[in-house]
Design an enzyme around this catalytic site. Sequence first.
Site, short mmCIF file in Angstrom:
data_model
loop_
_atom_site.label_atom_id
_atom_site.label_comp_id
_atom_site.label_asym_id
_atom_site.label_seq_id
_atom_site.Cartn_x
_atom_site.Cartn_y
_atom_site.Cartn_z
N CYS A 243 34.96 -37.22 7.74
CA CYS A 243 35.01 -36.91 9.17
C CYS A 243 36.43 -36.78 9.71
O CYS A 243 36.79 -35.78 10.33
CB CYS A 243 34.20 -37.93 9.97
SG CYS A 243 34.89 -39.60 10.03
N HIS B 220 33.55 -42.91 13.21
CA HIS B 220 33.21 -41.49 13.03
C HIS B 220 33.85 -40.66 14.14
O HIS B 220 34.01 -41.12 15.27
CB HIS B 220 31.69 -41.30 13.06
CG HIS B 220 31.26 -39.92 12.66
ND1 HIS B 220 31.45 -39.43 11.39
CD2 HIS B 220 30.67 -38.92 13.37
CE1 HIS B 220 30.98 -38.19 11.32
NE2 HIS B 220 30.51 -37.86 12.51
N HIS C 49 31.35 -31.53 12.68
CA HIS C 49 31.75 -32.78 12.01
C HIS C 49 31.31 -32.78 10.56
O HIS C 49 30.44 -32.03 10.14
CB HIS C 49 31.16 -33.99 12.75
CG HIS C 49 29.66 -34.14 12.65
ND1 HIS C 49 29.04 -35.37 12.67
CD2 HIS C 49 28.67 -33.22 12.50
CE1 HIS C 49 27.73 -35.20 12.57
NE2 HIS C 49 27.48 -33.92 12.47
#
Length: 326
Positions: A239, A289, A301
């Site tokens: 990420c 994240h 993402h």
Amino acid sequence: MIRRLLRVAVIGFMTMAVGVGTATHAYAVPTPAEIEAQLDEQFRLIEPIIEEYNKINSELAANRAKADALQTQLAPMAAQVDEAMLSVKSIAVTAYKNGRMGALNAVLGAESANDTAQTLSQLELLARNQRSKVAGVADTVDKYRNDKRALDEIIAQQTAKEAELAAKKKDIEKKIADLEKLQRQLLGGGGGTGGSGANTGTCPAIEGGGAGATAARTACAQLGKPYVFGAAGPNQFDCSGLTSYSWKAAGRSIPRTSGDQWRGLNRISKDQLQAGDLIFFYSSSNPSHVAIYIGNGIAVHASRAGVPVKTKNVSSDSSIVGYARP
């Protein structure tokens, strides 16, 4: 641990209905979407470890760069020390040969008072020069030793971090392998949405120019590429690797991990979102994240192992903890 949690989760999906007046049992099998949701939830347990790994890896790279730079500086300094020591040896030999009689002989050999004064002045100058050379050598040696000590400390830290990194990497690989194995067992085939036919979504049109638009376009160009923990492009990502890679393409260097990006970048509000801004999830103290905003409520993402880089609707996501702009 992941294996046990996932099995418990899947069993929890299977609710048993007992038919009235019959011994027949029926099971409600979880849908692929429900299983994917459980896999996402379990991967959330791994992701903080992955981001910690990324942080250590980033620090290790910085330490290696420092060590290389310091080693480059030390090489000529070592030569200076050798040269200075030769000079000191020369001074010591001269002093030994001449002894204390050198000054007296110079005075006695003078033909006049003026000659004597001039000779003593020259001797004093020579003595000062000798003392200066010795002091210069001492300073050079001290600097060399201090810099060498700093280099040794960096190398020691680097060695410790390498051991820590290896242990974390092994642990992460084991957890991800368990997760992907269960994903294949539960969903069959290539497992989940990570196959070649995965639906990665499409990015909305990105208007205008600027660094943010460039970062957003770069992120969109990575759709479909695989998730690999610790990866920051160009062919695979995690990420924060995706967000740092996208912004690097826009000419800006941002921190490597989601937590450091959250702490190091300028915070903005949801109504200020524009292409290229970062969206953080799960923990407001240390988000594990991050995604990059594209526009029209859509972000891109790298979500988890087994799932390629894809779009995500972030219009009303309760797991979002904040936004930032590089």
